[in-house]
Design a protein around this motif. Sequence first.
Motif, PDB file in Angstrom:
ATOM      1  N   ASP A 110     -36.398 -13.731   1.351  1.00 18.42           N
ATOM      2  CA  ASP A 110     -35.882 -13.273   0.059  1.00 18.42           C
ATOM      3  C   ASP A 110     -36.884 -12.350  -0.634  1.00 18.42           C
ATOM      4  OD1 ASP A 110     -33.822 -13.343  -1.994  1.00 18.42           O
ATOM      5  OD2 ASP A 110     -35.297 -14.476  -3.183  1.00 18.42           O
ATOM      6  N   THR A 111     -38.156 -12.731  -0.622  1.00 15.97           N
ATOM      7  CA  THR A 111     -39.203 -11.889  -1.216  1.00 15.97           C
ATOM      8  C   THR A 111     -39.319 -10.568  -0.468  1.00 15.97           C
ATOM      9  OG1 THR A 111     -40.419 -13.841  -1.945  1.00 15.97           O
ATOM     10  CG2 THR A 111     -41.668 -11.791  -1.791  1.00 15.97           C
ATOM     11  N   ALA A 112     -39.249 -10.615   0.852  1.00 13.91           N
ATOM     12  CA  ALA A 112     -39.326  -9.389   1.662  1.00 13.91           C
ATOM     13  C   ALA A 112     -38.182  -8.444   1.324  1.00 13.91           C
ATOM     14  CB  ALA A 112     -39.315  -9.734   3.145  1.00 13.91           C
ATOM     15  N   LEU A 113     -36.983  -9.000   1.159  1.00 14.66           N
ATOM     16  CA  LEU A 113     -35.833  -8.164   0.799  1.00 14.66           C
ATOM     17  C   LEU A 113     -36.026  -7.535  -0.578  1.00 14.66           C
ATOM     18  CD1 LEU A 113     -32.948 -10.406   2.157  1.00 14.66           C
ATOM     19  CD2 LEU A 113     -33.625  -8.153   3.016  1.00 14.66           C
ATOM     20  N   LYS A 114     -36.509  -8.305  -1.532  1.00 16.01           N
ATOM     21  CA  LYS A 114     -36.745  -7.782  -2.888  1.00 16.01           C
ATOM     22  C   LYS A 114     -37.818  -6.706  -2.900  1.00 16.01           C
ATOM     23  CE  LYS A 114     -35.246 -11.931  -5.272  1.00 16.01           C
ATOM     24  NZ  LYS A 114     -35.667 -13.200  -5.866  1.00 16.01           N
ATOM     25  N   ASN A 115     -38.862  -6.870  -2.060  1.00 10.68           N
ATOM     26  CA  ASN A 115     -39.953  -5.895  -1.993  1.00 10.68           C
ATOM     27  C   ASN A 115     -39.679  -4.753  -1.015  1.00 10.68           C
ATOM     28  OD1 ASN A 115     -41.457  -7.402  -3.827  1.00 10.68           O
ATOM     29  ND2 ASN A 115     -42.458  -8.576  -2.209  1.00 10.68           N
ATOM     30  N   ASP A 116     -38.546  -4.809  -0.308  1.00 16.39           N
ATOM     31  CA  ASP A 116     -38.164  -3.823   0.704  1.00 16.39           C
ATOM     32  C   ASP A 116     -39.259  -3.619   1.749  1.00 16.39           C
ATOM     33  OD1 ASP A 116     -36.459  -2.029   2.003  1.00 16.39           O
ATOM     34  OD2 ASP A 116     -37.289  -0.304   0.907  1.00 16.39           O
ATOM     35  N   ARG A 117     -39.831  -4.730   2.193  1.00 11.17           N
ATOM     36  CA  ARG A 117     -40.820  -4.671   3.278  1.00 11.17           C
ATOM     37  C   ARG A 117     -40.873  -6.037   3.960  1.00 11.17           C
ATOM     38  NH1 ARG A 117     -45.804  -1.455   4.252  1.00 11.17           N
ATOM     39  NH2 ARG A 117     -47.042  -2.655   5.705  1.00 11.17           N
ATOM     40  N   ILE A 118     -40.604  -6.021   5.273  1.00 10.59           N
ATOM     41  CA  ILE A 118     -40.664  -7.263   6.042  1.00 10.59           C
ATOM     42  C   ILE A 118     -41.506  -7.021   7.288  1.00 10.59           C
ATOM     43  CG2 ILE A 118     -38.551  -6.873   7.387  1.00 10.59           C
ATOM     44  CD1 ILE A 118     -38.088 -10.006   6.773  1.00 10.59           C
ATOM     45  N   THR A 119     -42.212  -8.051   7.708  1.00 12.66           N
ATOM     46  CA  THR A 119     -43.118  -7.945   8.838  1.00 12.66           C
ATOM     47  C   THR A 119     -42.718  -8.933   9.935  1.00 12.66           C
ATOM     48  OG1 THR A 119     -44.923  -7.288   7.382  1.00 12.66           O
ATOM     49  CG2 THR A 119     -45.531  -8.117   9.561  1.00 12.66           C
ATOM     50  N   PHE A 120     -42.595  -8.423  11.152  1.00 12.00           N
ATOM     51  CA  PHE A 120     -42.389  -9.234  12.339  1.00 12.00           C
ATOM     52  C   PHE A 120     -43.681  -9.186  13.147  1.00 12.00           C
ATOM     53  CE2 PHE A 120     -38.145  -8.048  11.130  1.00 12.00           C
ATOM     54  CZ  PHE A 120     -37.380  -9.167  11.418  1.00 12.00           C
ATOM     55  N   HIS A 121     -43.928 -10.212  13.926  1.00  6.90           N
ATOM     56  CA  HIS A 121     -45.107 -10.266  14.778  1.00  6.90           C
ATOM     57  C   HIS A 121     -44.625 -10.174  16.235  1.00  6.90           C
ATOM     58  CE1 HIS A 121     -49.210 -12.414  15.482  1.00  6.90           C
ATOM     59  NE2 HIS A 121     -49.061 -11.368  16.255  1.00  6.90           N
ATOM     60  N   LEU A 122     -45.220  -9.290  16.998  1.00  7.69           N
ATOM     61  CA  LEU A 122     -44.889  -9.137  18.412  1.00  7.69           C
ATOM     62  C   LEU A 122     -46.132  -9.497  19.220  1.00  7.69           C
ATOM     63  CD1 LEU A 122     -42.650  -8.184  20.384  1.00  7.69           C
ATOM     64  CD2 LEU A 122     -43.765  -5.954  20.354  1.00  7.69           C
ATOM     65  N   LYS A 123     -45.982 -10.482  20.103  1.00  3.85           N
ATOM     66  CA  LYS A 123     -47.133 -10.944  20.878  1.00  3.85           C
ATOM     67  C   LYS A 123     -46.687 -11.269  22.302  1.00  3.85           C
ATOM     68  CE  LYS A 123     -50.932 -14.205  20.684  1.00  3.85           C
ATOM     69  NZ  LYS A 123     -51.605 -15.225  19.876  1.00  3.85           N
ATOM     70  N   GLY A 124     -47.488 -10.833  23.262  1.00  2.00           N
ATOM     71  CA  GLY A 124     -47.189 -11.115  24.655  1.00  2.00           C
ATOM     72  C   GLY A 124     -48.004 -10.230  25.564  1.00  2.00           C
ATOM     73  N   GLY A 125     -47.533 -10.091  26.794  1.00  2.00           N
ATOM     74  CA  GLY A 125     -48.289  -9.275  27.725  1.00  2.00           C
ATOM     75  C   GLY A 125     -47.544  -8.999  29.011  1.00  2.00           C
ATOM     76  N   THR A 126     -48.192  -8.241  29.853  1.00  2.00           N
ATOM     77  CA  THR A 126     -47.676  -7.909  31.181  1.00  2.00           C
ATOM     78  C   THR A 126     -48.844  -7.871  32.151  1.00  2.00           C
ATOM     79  OG1 THR A 126     -46.287  -6.356  32.410  1.00  2.00           O
ATOM     80  CG2 THR A 126     -47.809  -5.388  30.849  1.00  2.00           C
ATOM     81  N   ARG A 127     -48.604  -8.308  33.366  1.00  2.00           N
ATOM     82  CA  ARG A 127     -49.629  -8.249  34.407  1.00  2.00           C
ATOM     83  C   ARG A 127     -49.543  -6.882  35.087  1.00  2.00           C
ATOM     84  NH1 ARG A 127     -51.929 -12.970  34.842  1.00  2.00           N
ATOM     85  NH2 ARG A 127     -50.797 -14.848  34.253  1.00  2.00           N
ATOM     86  N   VAL A 128     -50.708  -6.294  35.351  1.00  2.00           N
ATOM     87  CA  VAL A 128     -50.767  -4.973  35.982  1.00  2.00           C
ATOM     88  C   VAL A 128     -51.668  -5.056  37.202  1.00  2.00           C
ATOM     89  CG1 VAL A 128     -51.387  -2.550  35.667  1.00  2.00           C
ATOM     90  CG2 VAL A 128     -50.460  -3.840  33.744  1.00  2.00           C
TER      91      VAL A 128
END
Length: 167
Positions: A110-128
Amino acid sequence: MSLSRSNEPETEVLRVPYVSIIGAHLDRMQLDYAGILEIQVTILVRAKNGNGKAHASFSDSSYGLSLNREVVAQLVAPPFELGKNSSVDFNYVVPSSPIPLGPEQAEYVDTALKNDRITFHLKGGTRVRWRIGHLGSVRFLCLLDCQLHFHPLNGTYIPSRCSSKAK
């Protein structure tokens, strides 16, 4: 998920393969009165092999997308190979199932919508794995751990630097 390949040389020369976020969009975000959240996010991930002398194999690519410490989606790519100086883009369209939010999480959204800014976290990896001629191969892990910021009112992504670290 769709993918496109590019074999065009770039001016930036990076020897170690990496993955990075090159774009995103918050397609839909809906919070109802019962505290049920539904989202859809599109994330464009690029895997790049900037080495002109070795092919690279990518496997076990998996990234968790979370909101306020709650995983809302898993992004997974099948194993793939990249030739010398090439890249591939993965266009993940990530719809969520309805997510019941607790009071703290609902207040965060609700606060993110009111402030027009939301944050998602992306975490992971790939083997190379690099194949180096007759010498064998070199293996390492490309890890992503970054925040994706959006304006939820129009869905635009606020670009930030998000590239993997090799281990």
